[in-house]
Design an enzyme around this catalytic site. Sequence first.
Site, PDB file in Angstrom:
ATOM      1  N   LYS A 276       0.817  -1.289  -0.145  1.00  0.00           N
ATOM      2  CA  LYS A 276       0.023   0.043   0.126  1.00  0.00           C
ATOM      3  C   LYS A 276       0.905   1.258   0.008  1.00  0.00           C
ATOM      4  O   LYS A 276       1.848   1.318   0.666  1.00  0.00           O
ATOM      5  CB  LYS A 276      -0.917   0.101   1.223  1.00  0.00           C
ATOM      6  CG  LYS A 276      -2.097  -0.870   1.299  1.00  0.00           C
ATOM      7  CD  LYS A 276      -2.878  -0.883   2.543  1.00  0.00           C
ATOM      8  CE  LYS A 276      -3.920  -1.896   2.784  1.00  0.00           C
ATOM      9  NZ  LYS A 276      -5.012  -1.882   1.618  1.00  0.00           N
TER      10      LYS A 276
ATOM     11  N   GLY B 180     -13.487  -5.088   6.397  1.00  0.00           N
ATOM     12  CA  GLY B 180     -14.337  -5.504   7.503  1.00  0.00           C
ATOM     13  C   GLY B 180     -14.688  -6.829   7.343  1.00  0.00           C
ATOM     14  O   GLY B 180     -15.685  -7.530   8.308  1.00  0.00           O
TER      15      GLY B 180
ATOM     16  N   SER C 280      -7.669  -6.964   8.565  1.00  0.00           N
ATOM     17  CA  SER C 280      -7.381  -7.574  10.145  1.00  0.00           C
ATOM     18  C   SER C 280      -8.075  -8.849  10.520  1.00  0.00           C
ATOM     19  O   SER C 280      -7.762  -9.537  11.297  1.00  0.00           O
ATOM     20  CB  SER C 280      -7.769  -6.251  11.102  1.00  0.00           C
ATOM     21  OG  SER C 280      -7.517  -5.085  10.437  1.00  0.00           O
TER      22      SER C 280
END
Lengths: 209, 321
Positions: free
Chosen positions: B103, B240, B262
């Site tokens: 990123k 998410g 995550s």
Amino acid sequence: MNYFNVGVLSIQGDIAENVSAVQKSIKKLNYRGIVNEINNDKHISKLDGLIIPGGESTTIAKLSMIDKLLKKLQNKINDGMPIFGICAGLILLSKYINDKKIGPTNQLHMDLLDIEVERNYFGRQKDSFESYIEILLPKMIKTKGIFIRSPRIKKVGNGVQILSKLNNNIIAVRQNNILATSFHPELTHDTILYEYFISMIQQHHDQTH
Amino acid sequence: MISLCGDINNHKGVITRKTNLDDVVCGTTTLKRGFAHMLKNGVVMDVTSVEQAHIAEDAGAVAVMVLDKLPSDVRKVGGVARTASIKIISDIMNTVTIPVMAKCRIGHVYEAHVLEKTNVDMIDESEVLTPADETHHIWKWNFTAPFVNGCRSLAEALRRIEEGASMIRTKGEPGTGNVVEAVRHINKVNYELAMLKSIINSGNEHILINLARDFQVSYNVLEKTAQLGRLPVVNFAAGGISTPADAAYLMSLGCDGIFVGSGIFKSSDAKERAYATVLATTFWNNFDKVQEAQNLIDEKESMLGLDTKELELQMQKRGSN
């Protein structure tokens, strides 16, 4: 042959692009046939030919082990069903696999095509390239080769015919009913490789019926 | 065949090498978008170390995305989030055979050049990091390496494609373990695509010009997208996703694949969860397989998750212009 059933192994990779390339070729050749996405063993027995598309070979191999899908396809190919492996598909079909940087990889594979393949030989994505290539189908034909993090074929066994080379690197082979390329014909307009594969299916069909 | 909608002829990222045979060309739109097509039906996993990259590869990930901190830690720690250490990226590139992405900050042209020189396979101009330029995104046509960008709507996606993005991911809300925003964003894209299709099918193409003005994109790109009836580049879901069922759900909404941030390495059963997520993504159309995948994880090990309405930092709002 009046009707045939082509499968595209639908685990991971550019499945839809291969489905539409086969459909386009069938139409162009004025044949009748259907294309099925194959991700379980239900329809394998009905297949007249199978394409293993481009994608990540480690992912496709790992997920194809489920329900012994790979094993069943292996048997079908040994029985003579024509198969076309593209990039990751080529890697999956081959007997010996090395990674250019990492060396021998212990990834799962089908162990059918008597070649030694070197993964990521042409470099990382930034080095991915397009170039015109010449390929023996069975006449010498010029077409656009799209190479995306492509492997090269380092060595071939006795029964393997070399169809194309680029700067002395082998990029397309045929061994009886197995066709394999390290480039991506599904990303171009040209359906010549699919038409050739369909002719392999037709020959096999004529021999067995 | 893949769509070349929005392609700019002979942009700076295209490099032609003369050989004594035919020219060899790198960085074309076919090659950049084609790379993304090879990832379809797969899972890209966020990793911060060599060890995590190995777990991802063994689980069947199609690529890894290298970050300095996972999105949920970015949220916790605060401060400025920048691109990962080159050393960690290189170490990971030297140990896994699958593609490696990294990123850079939105608009940070030089972080992007650094990543391209490092030879990463794809650059994510990401809202998870602190934006460097609040007016401009990177002009991605200047690069040979392909880019992926986030979007919350069709308009945002097409603006990024016009800047040279080769792949899109719906943004969701990163680092929350809450799938609601990812669902909202793909639904919005799908709704707008349906609207576009009905406009083109009605034969009233002139209405498209108003929409192009609304969307702040060129008429040409909008018209071609309407004819295609889908985004002209590969579109993954992100932000998410933390369980196999989350991944399968988003695939069923028409996403081409999944980014997990995550969700995996902030759970206590990363290894099982990584494989289970891949399994559910591949076989999203088969409820038996998704159930089998979900059964490989334990909800007690899932990351806690956040209510997106109470967030102080909404990463999804970054770089929406």
